[in-house]
Design a protein around this motif. Sequence first.
Motif, short mmCIF file in Angstrom:
data_model
loop_
_atom_site.label_atom_id
_atom_site.label_comp_id
_atom_site.label_asym_id
_atom_site.label_seq_id
_atom_site.Cartn_x
_atom_site.Cartn_y
_atom_site.Cartn_z
N ASP A 77 -6.03 -52.21 62.90
CA ASP A 77 -5.09 -52.53 61.81
C ASP A 77 -5.20 -51.48 60.70
O ASP A 77 -4.20 -50.99 60.18
N GLY A 78 -6.44 -51.13 60.34
CA GLY A 78 -6.66 -50.11 59.32
C GLY A 78 -6.14 -48.75 59.74
O GLY A 78 -5.54 -48.02 58.94
N MET A 79 -6.33 -48.41 61.00
CA MET A 79 -5.87 -47.12 61.50
C MET A 79 -4.34 -47.05 61.50
O MET A 79 -3.76 -46.02 61.16
N THR A 80 -3.69 -48.15 61.85
CA THR A 80 -2.23 -48.20 61.83
C THR A 80 -1.72 -47.96 60.40
O THR A 80 -0.79 -47.18 60.19
N GLY A 81 -2.34 -48.62 59.45
CA GLY A 81 -1.95 -48.41 58.05
C GLY A 81 -2.20 -46.99 57.58
O GLY A 81 -1.38 -46.41 56.86
N ARG A 82 -3.31 -46.43 58.00
CA ARG A 82 -3.65 -45.06 57.60
C ARG A 82 -2.65 -44.07 58.20
O ARG A 82 -2.22 -43.13 57.52
N CYS A 83 -2.26 -44.28 59.45
CA CYS A 83 -1.26 -43.40 60.07
C CYS A 83 0.07 -43.47 59.32
O CYS A 83 0.70 -42.44 59.07
N ALA A 84 0.48 -44.68 58.96
CA ALA A 84 1.75 -44.84 58.23
C ALA A 84 1.69 -44.14 56.88
O ALA A 84 2.64 -43.46 56.47
N ALA A 85 0.57 -44.29 56.17
CA ALA A 85 0.42 -43.65 54.86
C ALA A 85 0.41 -42.13 54.99
O ALA A 85 1.02 -41.42 54.19
N LEU A 86 -0.28 -41.62 56.00
CA LEU A 86 -0.33 -40.18 56.21
C LEU A 86 1.03 -39.63 56.61
O LEU A 86 1.47 -38.61 56.09
N GLN A 87 1.72 -40.34 57.49
CA GLN A 87 3.05 -39.90 57.90
C GLN A 87 3.98 -39.82 56.70
O GLN A 87 4.71 -38.85 56.53
N GLU A 88 3.93 -40.82 55.85
CA GLU A 88 4.79 -40.84 54.66
C GLU A 88 4.52 -39.62 53.77
O GLU A 88 5.45 -38.95 53.32
N ARG A 89 3.26 -39.32 53.53
CA ARG A 89 2.91 -38.19 52.67
C ARG A 89 3.31 -36.85 53.29
O ARG A 89 3.79 -35.96 52.60
N LEU A 90 3.11 -36.71 54.60
CA LEU A 90 3.50 -35.47 55.26
C LEU A 90 5.01 -35.26 55.19
O LEU A 90 5.48 -34.15 54.90
N GLU A 91 5.77 -36.32 55.43
CA GLU A 91 7.23 -36.19 55.37
C GLU A 91 7.72 -35.93 53.96
O GLU A 91 8.66 -35.15 53.76
N LYS A 92 7.10 -36.56 52.96
CA LYS A 92 7.48 -36.29 51.57
C LYS A 92 7.20 -34.83 51.21
O LYS A 92 7.98 -34.20 50.52
N ALA A 93 6.07 -34.32 51.69
CA ALA A 93 5.75 -32.92 51.41
C ALA A 93 6.78 -32.01 52.08
O ALA A 93 7.22 -31.02 51.49
N GLY A 94 7.16 -32.35 53.31
CA GLY A 94 8.15 -31.56 54.03
C GLY A 94 9.52 -31.59 53.38
O GLY A 94 10.28 -30.62 53.44
N ASN A 95 9.84 -32.69 52.75
CA ASN A 95 11.15 -32.83 52.10
C ASN A 95 11.11 -32.44 50.63
O ASN A 95 12.05 -32.69 49.90
N HIS A 96 10.00 -31.83 50.23
CA HIS A 96 9.81 -31.35 48.86
C HIS A 96 10.02 -32.44 47.81
O HIS A 96 10.57 -32.19 46.74
N GLN A 97 9.56 -33.65 48.12
CA GLN A 97 9.66 -34.74 47.17
C GLN A 97 8.52 -34.71 46.16
O GLN A 97 8.56 -35.42 45.16
N TYR A 98 7.50 -33.92 46.44
CA TYR A 98 6.42 -33.73 45.48
C TYR A 98 6.73 -32.49 44.65
O TYR A 98 7.40 -31.58 45.10
N LYS A 99 6.25 -32.48 43.43
CA LYS A 99 6.51 -31.35 42.53
C LYS A 99 5.34 -30.37 42.60
O LYS A 99 4.57 -30.24 41.67
N GLY A 100 5.21 -29.70 43.72
CA GLY A 100 4.20 -28.67 43.86
C GLY A 100 2.89 -29.16 44.47
O GLY A 100 2.72 -30.33 44.82
N ASP A 101 1.98 -28.23 44.61
CA ASP A 101 0.72 -28.48 45.29
C ASP A 101 -0.15 -29.52 44.60
O ASP A 101 -0.84 -30.28 45.27
N GLN A 102 -0.13 -29.54 43.29
CA GLN A 102 -0.96 -30.50 42.56
C GLN A 102 -0.57 -31.92 42.91
O GLN A 102 -1.43 -32.77 43.17
N GLN A 103 0.71 -32.20 42.95
CA GLN A 103 1.17 -33.55 43.27
C GLN A 103 0.88 -33.90 44.74
O GLN A 103 0.54 -35.03 45.05
N ILE A 104 0.97 -32.92 45.63
CA ILE A 104 0.62 -33.15 47.04
C ILE A 104 -0.86 -33.49 47.14
O ILE A 104 -1.25 -34.46 47.79
N THR A 105 -1.69 -32.70 46.47
CA THR A 105 -3.13 -32.94 46.49
C THR A 105 -3.46 -34.33 45.96
O THR A 105 -4.27 -35.06 46.54
N GLU A 106 -2.83 -34.72 44.88
CA GLU A 106 -3.07 -36.05 44.30
C GLU A 106 -2.66 -37.16 45.26
O GLU A 106 -3.35 -38.17 45.39
#
Length: 128
Positions: A77-106
């Motif tokens: 269950d924890g791994m499923t949640g972690r995959c979903a959270a990681l997928q979301e962040r990767l896709e947001k980074a790819g779609n430039h929804q973060y404002k630069g590297d600092q926001q991605i890192t955060e």
Amino acid sequence: MRLAGAGTSGWDKGAPGGVKSSKNAWNTAGDGVGRLGGNVKQALTTLEQGQKGMGAQGVLSAAAQREVYQSWKHYLDGMTGRCAALQERLEKAGNHQYKGDQQITEAFDEMKKQYKDTPATGGQNAGR
């Protein structure tokens, strides 16, 4: 390796050494993590189906099996949640929804707080 935009004012300029942020690379990574999460869900479903009929009360092996099942269910269950959270962040980074590297890192650092790695098992000398 540095992400694109590290030390620069924009994503389109790339990092030193010619590395640029690629929407396709971020989204491909997100897609791969999403597929992994789907595989984990499928494994959990199979595990749950195997658990059916294991309700014999008073049998030590059944009690031990339930304990192992609960442990794996919690882990998957924890791994499923972690995959979903990681997928979301990767896709947001790819779609430039973060404002630069600092926001991605955060965003990724925040995920580290929520999902702690479990300690390694086996192969350790345990102070011997």
